[in-house]
Enzyme design. Structure first.
Site, mmCIF file in Angstrom:
data_model
loop_
_atom_site.group_PDB
_atom_site.id
_atom_site.type_symbol
_atom_site.label_atom_id
_atom_site.label_comp_id
_atom_site.label_asym_id
_atom_site.label_seq_id
_atom_site.Cartn_x
_atom_site.Cartn_y
_atom_site.Cartn_z
ATOM 1 N N CYS A 62 0.811 -1.222 0.000
ATOM 2 C CA CYS A 62 0.000 0.000 0.000
ATOM 3 C C CYS A 62 0.844 1.271 0.000
ATOM 4 O O CYS A 62 1.750 1.423 0.803
ATOM 5 C CB CYS A 62 -0.906 0.003 1.225
ATOM 6 S SG CYS A 62 -1.847 1.537 1.382
ATOM 7 N N ARG A 82 -0.159 4.092 0.957
ATOM 8 C CA ARG A 82 -0.449 4.867 2.179
ATOM 9 C C ARG A 82 -0.269 3.977 3.405
ATOM 10 O O ARG A 82 -0.953 4.132 4.411
ATOM 11 C CB ARG A 82 -1.874 5.442 2.132
ATOM 12 C CG ARG A 82 -2.072 6.488 1.055
ATOM 13 C CD ARG A 82 -3.255 7.418 1.344
ATOM 14 N NE ARG A 82 -3.354 8.418 0.287
ATOM 15 C CZ ARG A 82 -4.320 8.432 -0.648
ATOM 16 N NH1 ARG A 82 -5.282 7.542 -0.633
ATOM 17 N NH2 ARG A 82 -4.311 9.366 -1.585
ATOM 18 N N ASP A 107 4.688 2.966 -6.184
ATOM 19 C CA ASP A 107 5.164 4.140 -5.449
ATOM 20 C C ASP A 107 6.276 3.748 -4.494
ATOM 21 O O ASP A 107 6.415 2.585 -4.115
ATOM 22 C CB ASP A 107 3.999 4.763 -4.665
ATOM 23 C CG ASP A 107 2.957 5.389 -5.590
ATOM 24 O OD1 ASP A 107 3.368 6.102 -6.525
ATOM 25 O OD2 ASP A 107 1.754 5.142 -5.386
HETATM 26 S S1 SF4 Z 1 -5.577 2.121 0.706
HETATM 27 FE FE1 SF4 Z 1 -3.844 0.719 0.601
HETATM 28 S S2 SF4 Z 1 -4.418 -1.132 1.741
HETATM 29 FE FE2 SF4 Z 1 -6.277 0.052 1.343
HETATM 30 S S3 SF4 Z 1 -7.096 -0.880 -0.541
HETATM 31 FE FE3 SF4 Z 1 -5.836 0.897 -1.160
HETATM 32 S S4 SF4 Z 1 -3.775 0.059 -1.571
HETATM 33 FE FE4 SF4 Z 1 -4.952 -1.510 -0.421
#
Ligand code: SF4
Ligand SMILES: *Cc1c(COP(=O)(O)O)cnc(C)c1O
Length: 358
Positions: free
Chosen positions: A112, A114, A273
């Protein structure tokens, strides 16, 4: 309605489900202490524990390498903070803002972008949400509001409906866009009530699905998307280019076709990223361009996403090729180009004049 099946959140639950080896539990505890962990039952059931290269496991099952941050990686890789005038809003482009009502996701992608934020910060308070709405109301150039997070579709239909209604009451907001992974990781959440909550009379609602492998589009996931689309909500997709998941042309092409078959138009292919601990998934940009070339002309134009890089520091997304056009000389009125076709052959533009026509 069937009761919701259990989401796995603790390393011992992953061991019990056969998703990580018992010996690895200690290192996975360390990862889980640092980054949010959750696999919905749907995700866990999609994984083949006997396959060490399973593309679903690779996205959702934690690994010790996630704690190896590289010097070039950053906690805020796409520079959200630089453009956040107040909590919950990111305003980078004049005509559109991100509104992040919640930082929770149904399942956490290990790569992810974030990852330093999701699963920790709480949802916006009522006062923060009101302040965000006041900001949007005060900026008449905001034409589109993009709900993201976290995953906005973890909210109850009631809370989501309140947010959509508040946005719908703002004249200059014409488009409400929702970025989500819920139809894939928790398709049962896409109920008739949730779909109704997303619609607002007089406004266009779009849903952008995050999907990275064709196997994510299970029958349940396809049905969830169909409920949205049948209700008049167009869908687009975004995919993260991930080593070990979709970095081969066959896998990526299969995903794009599956999306189009579900009436979902591929929108973006994101270059990975620079989020901390995600080097194991990142490809080179040339690899990404080669993949795009492989898709070009071999798959329907409907199956072509735009390959984009979110420029570190908060400068926004830009398409990063490949480029099929090269200038090969000439000046002003006599500019000459070469354009590459889908077989890699180059053609002069304008075409060279034939002798007979001289
Ligand atoms: S915010 Fe991050 S963890 Fe949540 S669905 Fe999107 S990429 Fe996946
Ligand atoms: C990605 C992003 C958008 C949306 O960009 P599009 O190119 O319109 O999809 C808007 N605002 C911010 C801050 C973003 O990061």
């Amino acid at each position: 309605m069937k009761p919701a099946r259990k989401t796995l959140r603790r390393p011992d639950e992953l061991v019990a489900a056969g998703l990580i080896a018992h010996e690895r539990r200690g290192e996975i505890e360390a990862v889980a202490a640092r980054y949010a962990l959750a696999l919905t039952a749907e995700v866990a059931e999609l994984i083949d524990p006997a396959d060490p290269r399973d593309p679903i496991a690779r996205q959702f099952v934690p690994a010790a390498a996630e704690l190896d941050a590289r010097p070039e990686e950053m906690a805020d890789p796409i520079g959200d903070d630089a453009h956040s005038p107040l909590e919950g809003i990111v305003h980078r482009y004049p005509d559109r803002v991100l509104l992040k009502p919640v930082h929770v996701c149904a399942a956490y992608c290990r790569f992810c972008f974030r990852r330093e934020v999701v699963g920790r910060a709480r949802a916006l308070s009522r006062a923060q949400l009101d302040a965000a709405m006041t900001y949007i109301r005060a900026h008449s150039q905001i034409w589109e509001v993009i709900l993201t997070g976290g995953d906005p579709l973890v909210l109850s239909p009631r809370r989501l409906g309140q947010i959509v209604d508040m946005l719908a009451a703002i004249d200059h907001v014409k488009v409400i866009r929702v970025h989500t992974r819920v139809p894939v990781v928790a398709p049962a959440r896409v109920t008739a009530a949730l779909v109704r909550a997303l619609r607002a009379p007089g406004k266009a609602t779009y849903v952008v699905l995050h999907a990275n492998h064709a196997r994510e589009l299970t029958l349940e996931a396809r049905a969830a998307c169909a409920r949205l689309i049948d209700a008049g909500i167009p869908m687009l997709s975004q995919t993260v280019l991930l080593r070990g998941v979709n970095e081969e042309a066959a896998a990526l092409g299969e995903l794009m076709r599956a999306l189009v078959e579900c009436r979902i138009k591929p929108y973006y292919l994101h270059h990975g990223d620079l989020a901390p601990g995600t080097a194991q998934w990142r490809t080179g940009i040339e690899e990404g361009q080669a993949l795009m070339r492989a898709l070009h002309g071999r798959l329907s134009g409907l199956c072509q996403p735009t390959y984009v890089l979110d420029i570190p520091g908060g400068h926004g997304k830009s398409p990063i090729g490949p480029n099929y056009l090269a200038r090969v000389g000439g000046t002003n009125g006599a500019l000459r180009y070469e354009v590459e076709d889908f077989n890699g052959r180059r053609h002069a533009y304008p075409p060279a004049r034939r002798e007979s026509s001289l």
